[in-house]
Design a protein around this motif. Structure first.
Motif, mmCIF file in Angstrom:
data_model
loop_
_atom_site.group_PDB
_atom_site.id
_atom_site.type_symbol
_atom_site.label_atom_id
_atom_site.label_comp_id
_atom_site.label_asym_id
_atom_site.label_seq_id
_atom_site.Cartn_x
_atom_site.Cartn_y
_atom_site.Cartn_z
ATOM 1 N N ASP A 1 -3.320 -7.065 -4.709
ATOM 2 C CA ASP A 1 -2.052 -7.764 -4.472
ATOM 3 C C ASP A 1 -2.107 -8.761 -3.309
ATOM 4 N N PRO B 1 -2.437 -12.256 -1.500
ATOM 5 C CA PRO B 1 -2.060 -13.593 -1.991
ATOM 6 C C PRO B 1 -3.234 -14.418 -2.530
ATOM 7 N N ARG C 1 3.288 -9.755 -7.215
ATOM 8 C CA ARG C 1 3.946 -10.504 -6.139
ATOM 9 C C ARG C 1 5.290 -9.871 -5.787
ATOM 10 N N GLU C 2 6.035 -9.446 -6.794
ATOM 11 C CA GLU C 2 7.318 -8.791 -6.563
ATOM 12 C C GLU C 2 7.113 -7.480 -5.798
ATOM 13 N N GLN C 3 6.130 -6.694 -6.205
ATOM 14 C CA GLN C 3 5.854 -5.412 -5.528
ATOM 15 C C GLN C 3 5.471 -5.663 -4.066
ATOM 16 N N ARG C 4 4.657 -6.673 -3.854
ATOM 17 C CA ARG C 4 4.238 -6.997 -2.484
ATOM 18 C C ARG C 4 5.446 -7.397 -1.639
ATOM 19 N N ALA C 5 6.319 -8.216 -2.201
ATOM 20 C CA ALA C 5 7.518 -8.661 -1.473
ATOM 21 C C ALA C 5 8.437 -7.483 -1.177
ATOM 22 N N ALA C 6 8.596 -6.592 -2.153
ATOM 23 C CA ALA C 6 9.465 -5.434 -1.966
ATOM 24 C C ALA C 6 8.927 -4.499 -0.873
ATOM 25 N N GLY D 1 7.446 -5.558 1.693
ATOM 26 C CA GLY D 1 7.528 -6.273 2.954
ATOM 27 C C GLY D 1 6.201 -6.761 3.487
ATOM 28 N N ARG D 2 5.263 -7.008 2.575
ATOM 29 C CA ARG D 2 3.937 -7.482 3.026
ATOM 30 C C ARG D 2 3.776 -8.949 2.719
#
Length: 103
Positions: A60, A62, A95-100, A102-103
């Motif tokens: 995950d 970027p 990307r959604e999981q990473r954003a959720a 907080g990374r």
């Protein structure tokens, strides 16, 4: 194109095959192959870069996700739309999981 391959080979020799700078150069080789319309060759290189980034940075990260996105674009160019869409969706979900998280 030859210059990109030379830089990638030199970086691989000096830094190692999975060093982030080596992978940047290998991605540039894939981009060049795409510009030349050599999409099957580009796909092979994009997949190598994505797999190495996944091993080194995680699925995950970027940079890994950008590589998978490159791979999906290449699949599109090859007319493999169903595979491209599935990969685009996988990238979006990661990307959604990473954003959720907080990374």
């Amino acid at each position: 194109m030859a210059e990109s391959r030379d830089v990638a080979a030199l970086r691989e020799q000096v830094l190692g095959p999975e060093h982030p700078d080596t992978l940047v150069s290998r991605r540039e080789v894939a981009v060049g192959l795409g510009w030349l319309g050599r999409w099957a060759d580009a796909l092979t290189e994009y997949r190598r870069v994505a797999a190495a980034r996944e091993r080194v940075l995680g699925a995950d990260h970027p940079d890994t996700l950008a590589s998978r996105n490159d791979e999906a674009h290449c699949l599109e160019q090859l007319g493999r739309s169903a595979e491209a869409v599935a990969l685009y969706r996988r990238v979006a979900a990661l990307r959604e999981q990473r954003a959720a998280a907080g990374r």
